[in-house]
Structure formats: C-alpha cells, structure tokens
Design an enzyme around this catalytic site. Structure first.
Site, PDB file in Angstrom:
ATOM      1  CG  HIS A 176      25.199  10.474 -26.935  1.00 55.42           C
ATOM      2  ND1 HIS A 176      25.395  11.735 -27.046  1.00 55.42           N
ATOM      3  CD2 HIS A 176      26.060   9.929 -26.186  1.00 55.42           C
ATOM      4  CE1 HIS A 176      26.276  12.054 -26.176  1.00 55.42           C
ATOM      5  NE2 HIS A 176      26.789  10.891 -25.625  1.00 55.42           N
ATOM      6  CG  HIS A 216      17.867  16.172 -24.453  1.00 54.04           C
ATOM      7  ND1 HIS A 216      17.358  16.965 -23.544  1.00 54.04           N
ATOM      8  CD2 HIS A 216      18.842  15.540 -23.903  1.00 54.04           C
ATOM      9  CE1 HIS A 216      17.940  16.662 -22.210  1.00 54.04           C
ATOM     10  NE2 HIS A 216      19.033  15.822 -22.745  1.00 54.04           N
ATOM     11  CG  ASP A 276      -0.161   0.018   2.477  1.00 51.55           C
ATOM     12  OD1 ASP A 276       0.978  -0.277   2.521  1.00 51.55           O
ATOM     13  OD2 ASP A 276      -0.880  -0.009   3.740  1.00 51.55           O
ATOM     14  CG  HIS A 321      15.370  13.179 -22.827  1.00 55.65           C
ATOM     15  ND1 HIS A 321      15.747  11.768 -23.228  1.00 55.65           N
ATOM     16  CD2 HIS A 321      16.543  13.844 -22.431  1.00 55.65           C
ATOM     17  CE1 HIS A 321      16.797  11.647 -23.028  1.00 55.65           C
ATOM     18  NE2 HIS A 321      17.326  12.901 -22.459  1.00 55.65           N
ATOM     19  CE1 TYR A 358      29.811   8.488 -22.798  1.00 56.17           C
ATOM     20  CE2 TYR A 358      29.535   9.007 -25.046  1.00 56.17           C
ATOM     21  CZ  TYR A 358      29.215   9.324 -23.959  1.00 56.17           C
ATOM     22  OH  TYR A 358      28.278  10.316 -23.715  1.00 56.17           O
ATOM     23  CG  HIS A 386      20.544   5.701 -20.674  1.00 57.04           C
ATOM     24  ND1 HIS A 386      19.925   5.159 -21.647  1.00 57.04           N
ATOM     25  CD2 HIS A 386      21.079   6.909 -21.054  1.00 57.04           C
ATOM     26  CE1 HIS A 386      19.758   6.308 -22.498  1.00 57.04           C
ATOM     27  NE2 HIS A 386      20.387   7.147 -22.094  1.00 57.04           N
ATOM     28  CD  GLU A 428      23.241  15.082 -23.392  1.00 60.57           C
ATOM     29  OE1 GLU A 428      23.790  14.166 -22.930  1.00 60.57           O
ATOM     30  OE2 GLU A 428      21.851  15.559 -23.490  1.00 60.57           O
ATOM     31  CG  ASP A 472      20.306  16.566 -18.600  1.00 57.77           C
ATOM     32  OD1 ASP A 472      21.094  15.912 -17.819  1.00 57.77           O
ATOM     33  OD2 ASP A 472      19.727  16.431 -19.763  1.00 57.77           O
ATOM     34  CD  GLU A 531      23.393  16.906 -20.210  1.00 58.20           C
ATOM     35  OE1 GLU A 531      22.295  16.905 -20.845  1.00 58.20           O
ATOM     36  OE2 GLU A 531      23.627  15.836 -19.452  1.00 58.20           O
ATOM     37  NE  ARG A 534      26.263  12.285 -20.897  1.00 56.01           N
ATOM     38  CZ  ARG A 534      26.591  10.904 -20.255  1.00 56.01           C
ATOM     39  NH1 ARG A 534      26.966  10.148 -21.068  1.00 56.01           N
ATOM     40  NH2 ARG A 534      25.826  10.665 -19.332  1.00 56.01           N
ATOM     41  CG  ASP A 554      23.565  13.042 -17.076  1.00 54.44           C
ATOM     42  OD1 ASP A 554      22.780  13.666 -16.673  1.00 54.44           O
ATOM     43  OD2 ASP A 554      23.605  12.473 -18.578  1.00 54.44           O
TER      44      ASP A 554
END
Length: 434
Positions: A346, A350, A36, A357, A384, A239, A380, A267, A403, A401, A256
C-alpha cells in the site's frame, strides 16, 4: 471570528468560486439498520462543512452571482416528535443560530427548488453521489425547462460542486486544526490505554472495548472508522475488522484506530507485543518500519511533492527487506520490479480531515502536487510477512504498521499523534506490568 461567522464565510467562499449559478447540497439520509432501528446518524461531510447543522432531512442551497443567498431547508419544529426523537431547531431558529439568509421547511423543497433554479446558468450539486438525488434534481430541472415559453430558462451547465469543495477542505483552517489536535489527543490516550490493558489470552474485542471507552469518555462518541485490532497473523490482513481472536503470548498486536470528534477524524496505528516484550526478530522488523516512518515524516515538508514521503519510506523498507534476506537485489532494482509488494503493498499515507480518507486530489495534471501549509495527512508504512518459502520461519505471520497524523506547517510539520508511544523502549516501559 465566531463559530457561525466561520461557516458563513465558508459559504461565501464557495459562492465566490461558483461565480454564478445555484448549488444544491443535501445532508446524508438516515439509514435503517434492521426492522425499525436506525444506524447512528452521521451527517454528510460537505453539508456539515458549510453549515455546522447536524440534523437529518436538511438541504443547503446557495445562489451565487449578483444576488447571493444562503438558504436552508430543514425539519419543522414539532414538539410532539421531539418527545420521541429529541430536539429539533425548526427553520426560524436554525436561520438565526446558523446565519442563513432564509430557511424553509423541508417539505417545501421541491416547490421552492423549481422557483430558485429558474434562470440560473449553472447547476452545482454532488453528481452521482446518490441516485435518488440525481433523479430528484433532473426532475426539477425538467420542470423548469417546461417553462421556457414563459421566458424561464433551466441551467444549461451542470457541474459537480465537490470539485470546488474538495480544494477548500484540503487546506485546514485554525478551527479545524484545533479539533483535529483534540481528536488526536483523545486517540493517543486510547492507544496508551489499549497497550496498558493488553495481556496474553485476552480477546481482540476486549482491547477494542478499551479504545471505545477512552473515545467516549472524552466526548468522542464514535470511532472515525471501524477499529482494526489484529493479533498475530490477523495483522497481515490490511482491513481486518473481525476483532474476535484470542491474543497469544509471543504475538504482536496491530491496532489501527482513531476517534471522530465534532466531524473530524484521527487515524493512528501502533503495533506492539502482546506480552509486553519484543523478541529479537520482532524488534528487527519493527525498527525497520519505524525508520521508514521517520524518513517519511522528515520528507513531509512544505514544497515537497506528495509522493516524497512514500518514496523515502519505501527506500528504507526495501533496504530492510534486503537485510532480512526476504528480497534479493539492489534497492533500485527491487523498487523497479515491485517485488517488495510481497511485503508492502500500500501507499504510505492519505489526506485526513472530516473523512478518514479525506477529499482532495493527489496530483495536479500529471504531477504529484506539492505539500502546502494547512494540509493534513497520515504517514503509515508497514511490513506484512505471510508464510512463504522465501521467508525465514521466525518472520512468518508478522504484520507491523506505524501510523501518525501530520499537519504541514510553514516551517515543516507537526506530528499531531506524537503522544502515542512508538519506540521500542516507550512501548515496553508502558506495558511493564510488574
């Protein structure tokens, strides 16, 4: 303009875009986590954009045309339930505070909807967003259709209301940008705190806790998305959210993470050495990614197409990959064959707004849309490098990365997240623990 007037104006703008018909926009349902216990409630972005109303079990109905009307359905005032679950406005107080023409108890929705839908030529709602709502809307429309012998017509045309709202949400107003600036400020402070707290042998989740602490102590109760705190080889998983590994001396840490404030996301990604000092190989790759980001931000100008920042970053990255001897050929040939995707797979950004996003089309027809003042986006680029026969060993398991959040202005752009350190000297100075 008062806050309530701002949301009234947004509803009016949507009614103008609709021209005629009825729009039905429900908020998000509550979701059971287990037994619950519920997940923390988060309203639907479209609903909140038009209402500023954060309670669950609510629906907005707008009537467009000659007789415009803004109607809220929400939970009734219930003092007994408030003992258990907290304050609720109830229809009367919600109507007055949030500027609706009419408000009803949510229990009356189906009955009222059958009446309101009658003789409306067009039905707008988020088609396909929720199967339960799809069934409910279709059922109500069938009820109205059954009254045709009485001269009552059901909407003949069904359209996705999000197509209109996406374009509205794409251009941020001053109120939205003020919130996003504050969210960015909080997130920058969180990244600084994370850098300062990082040491070898700590765990990724300890650094995540520093981020969440900084978010929460400034009133941003939740991250805008699940934070990525990825040390060493984990940073090569785009991710990665396990956030459970030990941080090793000599590795990089990619974070990130961004907070959500008053419904708006930030972000930010930063990458830095766990021990506070870049080694020569790490510095070389990092400077390539930073140069790519600098080029992309420079290209994020009003009038430039959406893909110009990506293309600008990509050319810098590919030249860097050539210099590192992990890609062979000319910049143009490597881009044409897409062999660079072994190390950069990538896009460079965005839209950003109420959703991390965020909504909005990236093309108009077959052409990338031009950037306009009021748009917000991320920039960003990354690199890699997984272990491979064509990669020098000193580069293995290096994920980087960088960003930032960019607001397009009439004169150029504003980097909302500039306060988060990203040059090698800034990072090493902040992480100096002597």
């Amino acid at each position: 303009m008062s806050e309530s007037a701002l949301y009234i104006e947004r509803r009016r703008r949507l009614q103008v875009e609709m021209q005629q018909g009825i729009a039905i926009i429900p908020t998000a349902p509550e979701v059971i986590r287990n037994a619950d216990a519920h997940y923390d409630y988060r309203y639907d972005s479209y609903f909140y954009y038009l209402t500023n109303f954060a309670e669950p079990e609510a629906v907005l109905i707008l009537l467009a045309g000659e007789s415009q009307q803004s109607i809220l359905f929400c939970r009734e005032k219930n003092l007994e339930r408030e003992i258990w679950d907290g304050f609720r406005y109830g229809p009367d107080a919600a109507r007055e505070k949030y500027g609706f023409d009419v408000a009803y108890p949510i229990e009356q929705l189906d009955e009222k909807l059958n009446e309101l839908m009658g003789n409306q030529p067009v039905l707008f709602y988020p088609v396909g967003a929720n199967s339960n709502w799809d069934s409910r809307i279709i059922k109500s429309r069938e009820v109205v259709k059954s009254k045709s012998r009485s001269g009552i017509r059901a909407p003949a045309d069904i359209r996705d209301v999000r197509q209109l709202l996406n374009e509205m949400r794409l251009i941020k107003d001053a109120h939205e940008i003020d919130i996003m600036r504050e969210a960015a400020k909080i997130s920058c402070a969180a990244h600084r705190r994370a850098m300062h707290s990082t040491r070898p042998d700590k765990f990724e989740y300890e650094i995540e806790a520093e981020l969440l602490h900084e978010f929460c102590r400034h009133g941003a109760r939740h991250p805008a998305y699940t934070s990525i705190v990825a040390g060493g080889s984990n940073a090569c998983t785009l991710h990665y959210v396990g956030n459970s590994a030990r941080l090793n001396h000599g590795d990089l840490l990619l974070i990130d993470a961004g907070c959500e404030l008053d419904g708006y996301a930030s972000d930010i990604t930063r990458t830095f050495p766990v021990n506070g000092r870049f080694n020569p190989a790490q510095k070389e790759v990092y400077e390539i990614v930073l140069a790519a980001q600098t080029a992309a931000i420079s290209a994020a100008q009003p009038g430039n197409s959406w893909d110009m920042p990506h293309n600008s970053a990509l050319r810098v990255l590919v030249q860097g990959f050539i210099d590192l001897k992990i890609c062979q050929g000319s910049v143009d040939s490597i881009i044409e064959t897409e062999s660079y995707k072994q190390f950069y797979m990538h896009r460079t950004g965005h839209w950003l707004g109420m959703d991390v996003h965020d909504v909005g089309e990236y093309k108009e027809g077959d052409q990338w849309r031009p950037l306009q003042p009021g748009m917000t986006l991320t920039v960003e680029p990354g690199c890699y490098i997984r272990p491979a026969d064509n990669v020098p060993r000193e580069l293995w398991n290096m994920g980087i990365r960088i960003e930032d959040d960019i607001f397009i202005t009439p004169q150029g752009n504003e980097v909302l997240t500039q306060a988060a350190p990203k040059t090698v000297s800034e990072i090493e100075e902040l992480m100096c623990h002597e």
